[in-house]
Design an enzyme around this catalytic site. Sequence first.
Site, PDB file in Angstrom:
ATOM      1  N   ALA A 181       0.263  -1.229   0.020  1.00  0.00           N
ATOM      2  CA  ALA A 181      -0.233   0.386   0.081  1.00  0.00           C
ATOM      3  C   ALA A 181       0.557   1.022   0.423  1.00  0.00           C
ATOM      4  O   ALA A 181       1.731   1.167   0.378  1.00  0.00           O
ATOM      5  CB  ALA A 181      -1.079  -0.244   1.292  1.00  0.00           C
TER       6      ALA A 181
ATOM      7  N   GLY B 197       0.368  -5.270   1.277  1.00  0.00           N
ATOM      8  CA  GLY B 197      -0.396  -5.055  -0.333  1.00  0.00           C
ATOM      9  C   GLY B 197       0.042  -6.048  -1.536  1.00  0.00           C
ATOM     10  O   GLY B 197      -1.172  -6.256  -1.286  1.00  0.00           O
TER      11      GLY B 197
ATOM     12  N   GLU C   9      -0.421  -9.541  -0.304  1.00  0.00           N
ATOM     13  CA  GLU C   9      -2.005  -9.349  -0.120  1.00  0.00           C
ATOM     14  C   GLU C   9      -2.813  -9.472  -1.629  1.00  0.00           C
ATOM     15  O   GLU C   9      -3.686 -10.502  -1.723  1.00  0.00           O
ATOM     16  CB  GLU C   9      -2.228  -8.825   0.598  1.00  0.00           C
ATOM     17  CG  GLU C   9      -1.915  -8.761   2.227  1.00  0.00           C
ATOM     18  CD  GLU C   9      -2.481  -7.287   2.871  1.00  0.00           C
ATOM     19  OE1 GLU C   9      -1.649  -6.437   2.511  1.00  0.00           O
ATOM     20  OE2 GLU C   9      -2.731  -7.929   3.828  1.00  0.00           O
TER      21      GLU C   9
ATOM     22  N   GLU D   2       4.078  -5.279   7.760  1.00  0.00           N
ATOM     23  CA  GLU D   2       3.552  -4.602   8.366  1.00  0.00           C
ATOM     24  C   GLU D   2       4.086  -4.372   9.822  1.00  0.00           C
ATOM     25  O   GLU D   2       4.526  -2.825  10.407  1.00  0.00           O
ATOM     26  CB  GLU D   2       2.419  -4.903   8.275  1.00  0.00           C
ATOM     27  CG  GLU D   2       1.676  -4.220   6.963  1.00  0.00           C
ATOM     28  CD  GLU D   2       1.549  -5.419   6.121  1.00  0.00           C
ATOM     29  OE1 GLU D   2       2.466  -6.320   6.604  1.00  0.00           O
ATOM     30  OE2 GLU D   2       0.697  -5.625   4.777  1.00  0.00           O
TER      31      GLU D   2
HETATM   32  N1  COA Z   1       4.711   2.972  -0.522  1.00  0.00           N
HETATM   33  C1  COA Z   1       5.242   4.521  -1.478  1.00  0.00           C
HETATM   34  N2  COA Z   1       6.491   4.118  -2.053  1.00  0.00           N
HETATM   35  C2  COA Z   1       7.171   3.191  -1.908  1.00  0.00           C
HETATM   36  C3  COA Z   1       6.635   1.734  -0.989  1.00  0.00           C
HETATM   37  C4  COA Z   1       5.425   2.123  -0.881  1.00  0.00           C
HETATM   38  N3  COA Z   1       4.154   0.674  -0.037  1.00  0.00           N
HETATM   39  N4  COA Z   1       7.560   1.249  -1.556  1.00  0.00           N
HETATM   40  C5  COA Z   1       8.539   1.914  -2.303  1.00  0.00           C
HETATM   41  N5  COA Z   1       8.096   2.892  -2.662  1.00  0.00           N
HETATM   42  C6  COA Z   1       8.812   4.323  -3.289  1.00  0.00           C
HETATM   43  C7  COA Z   1      10.075   4.963  -2.634  1.00  0.00           C
HETATM   44  O1  COA Z   1       9.662   5.889  -1.233  1.00  0.00           O
HETATM   45  C8  COA Z   1      10.681   5.110  -3.841  1.00  0.00           C
HETATM   46  O2  COA Z   1      10.326   6.786  -3.768  1.00  0.00           O
HETATM   47  P1  COA Z   1      10.813   7.740  -4.183  1.00  0.00           P
HETATM   48  O3  COA Z   1      12.026   7.501  -5.179  1.00  0.00           O
HETATM   49  O4  COA Z   1      10.223   8.950  -4.257  1.00  0.00           O
HETATM   50  O5  COA Z   1      12.030   8.017  -2.564  1.00  0.00           O
HETATM   51  C9  COA Z   1      10.319   4.446  -4.714  1.00  0.00           C
HETATM   52  O6  COA Z   1       8.891   3.327  -4.152  1.00  0.00           O
HETATM   53  C10 COA Z   1      11.771   3.310  -5.108  1.00  0.00           C
HETATM   54  O7  COA Z   1      11.444   2.880  -4.072  1.00  0.00           O
HETATM   55  P2  COA Z   1      13.171   2.628  -2.688  1.00  0.00           P
HETATM   56  O8  COA Z   1      12.981   2.169  -1.888  1.00  0.00           O
HETATM   57  O9  COA Z   1      14.253   3.866  -2.990  1.00  0.00           O
HETATM   58  O10 COA Z   1      13.871   0.887  -3.659  1.00  0.00           O
HETATM   59  P3  COA Z   1      14.948   0.608  -3.556  1.00  0.00           P
HETATM   60  O11 COA Z   1      15.465  -0.497  -3.746  1.00  0.00           O
HETATM   61  O12 COA Z   1      15.798   1.203  -1.569  1.00  0.00           O
HETATM   62  O13 COA Z   1      13.896  -0.365  -1.904  1.00  0.00           O
HETATM   63  C11 COA Z   1      12.385  -1.643  -1.031  1.00  0.00           C
HETATM   64  C12 COA Z   1      12.777  -1.306  -2.559  1.00  0.00           C
HETATM   65  C13 COA Z   1      11.205  -2.845  -1.559  1.00  0.00           C
HETATM   66  C14 COA Z   1      12.775  -2.762  -0.161  1.00  0.00           C
HETATM   67  C15 COA Z   1      11.598  -0.909  -0.457  1.00  0.00           C
HETATM   68  O14 COA Z   1      11.134   0.635  -1.539  1.00  0.00           O
HETATM   69  C16 COA Z   1      10.786  -0.949   0.752  1.00  0.00           C
HETATM   70  O15 COA Z   1      11.034  -1.090   2.363  1.00  0.00           O
HETATM   71  N6  COA Z   1       8.724  -0.566   0.337  1.00  0.00           N
HETATM   72  C17 COA Z   1       8.038  -0.155   1.118  1.00  0.00           C
HETATM   73  C18 COA Z   1       7.936  -2.071   1.447  1.00  0.00           C
HETATM   74  C19 COA Z   1       6.616  -1.973   2.488  1.00  0.00           C
HETATM   75  O16 COA Z   1       7.176  -2.048   4.425  1.00  0.00           O
HETATM   76  N7  COA Z   1       5.185  -2.470   2.264  1.00  0.00           N
HETATM   77  C20 COA Z   1       4.394  -2.250   2.813  1.00  0.00           C
HETATM   78  C21 COA Z   1       2.924  -1.629   3.192  1.00  0.00           C
HETATM   79  S1  COA Z   1       2.290  -1.518   4.117  1.00  0.00           S
END
Ligand code: COA
Length: 262
Positions: free
Chosen positions: A68, A114, A117, A137
């Site tokens: 999400a 999500g 999910e 989460e």
């Molecule tokens: N919601 C909003 N934005 C998200 C996102 C999410 N769930 N997951 C990734 N993004 C965005 C990042 O903020 C970033 O945006 P920006 O360039 O404007 O800063 C972009 O996507 C790229 O992600 P980034 O974190 O820079 O890539 P990474 O390769 O360093 O890491 C992940 C990849 C997937 C490990 C990391 O993005 C992450 O942990 N995301 C969240 C996962 C999460 O907790 N999901 C559950 C949500 S309830």
Amino acid sequence: MVATSEFIQCDIRAQVLVITINRPEKLNALNKQTIEELHEALVEAEHQNDIRAVIITGAGRKAFVAGADISEFANFSVAEGTQLSAQGHFKIFSFIENYSKPIIAAVNGFALGGGLELAMACHMRVISETARVGLPEVSLGLIPGYGGTQRLAQLLGKGKAFEMILTAEMITAQEAFDWGLANYMTSPDALLDKCFEITAKIGTKSPTALRTAIKVINAGYNPQLNGFEVEIEEFGKSFGTKDFREGVDAFLEKRKADFRGE
Ligand code: COA
């Protein structure tokens, strides 16, 4: 034909609607607009008889869906959080699980929160060997709110569901496959072909029977219903469909059935 929108690309190939969640700069995170657009595409496709199945995937190679959209709910209240979850279930997650056509998730990269999910709400999952999946989460002070606590336990059993949710750790595609979370694992290049191999089999079957089978399998997971009783009722009703007449006639006449979904 199903309309493409800002974050949802729709392509029809071999009577299969391929929905690509198209927000790669945010790793295809599900914001409110993406959820609305995905819902609308599914509603539009539901009554198009020439669409026999749906594949959902993510744009690019890095992510299926990274969850999400965290930035959207950063300042939510209790009421807003409840609403987010309820709307998500209604528009996407329960909607997909109970959809009348088979839906396959082509998990091409990160499927987190999500995203996993969403994949779990689909009827089947094919995963790329480069993908990583998890429910992180609790790292955010939350729990999965789009069905993850229930569907992960249904798919993997309680022990692995507790482990994945309580540790918030990602698992590899190999682990997801070995644990039964994914039906198949492929190379990134073969991912969609594998999905189409499955939909090609589905495409020759009775749409009416497929719809009923989805309904009855899901009934067994609904505490309000007795799956066996629903099965008896729906099995009986199948004898009243044109697809049943066609399927049996085709068998007896030694020809291929031409199902119309009636
Ligand atoms: N919601 C909003 N934005 C998200 C996102 C999410 N769930 N997951 C990734 N993004 C965005 C990042 O903020 C970033 O945006 P920006 O360039 O404007 O800063 C972009 O996507 C790229 O992600 P980034 O974190 O820079 O890539 P990474 O390769 O360093 O890491 C992940 C990849 C997937 C490990 C990391 O993005 C992450 O942990 N995301 C969240 C996962 C999460 O907790 N999901 C559950 C949500 S309830």
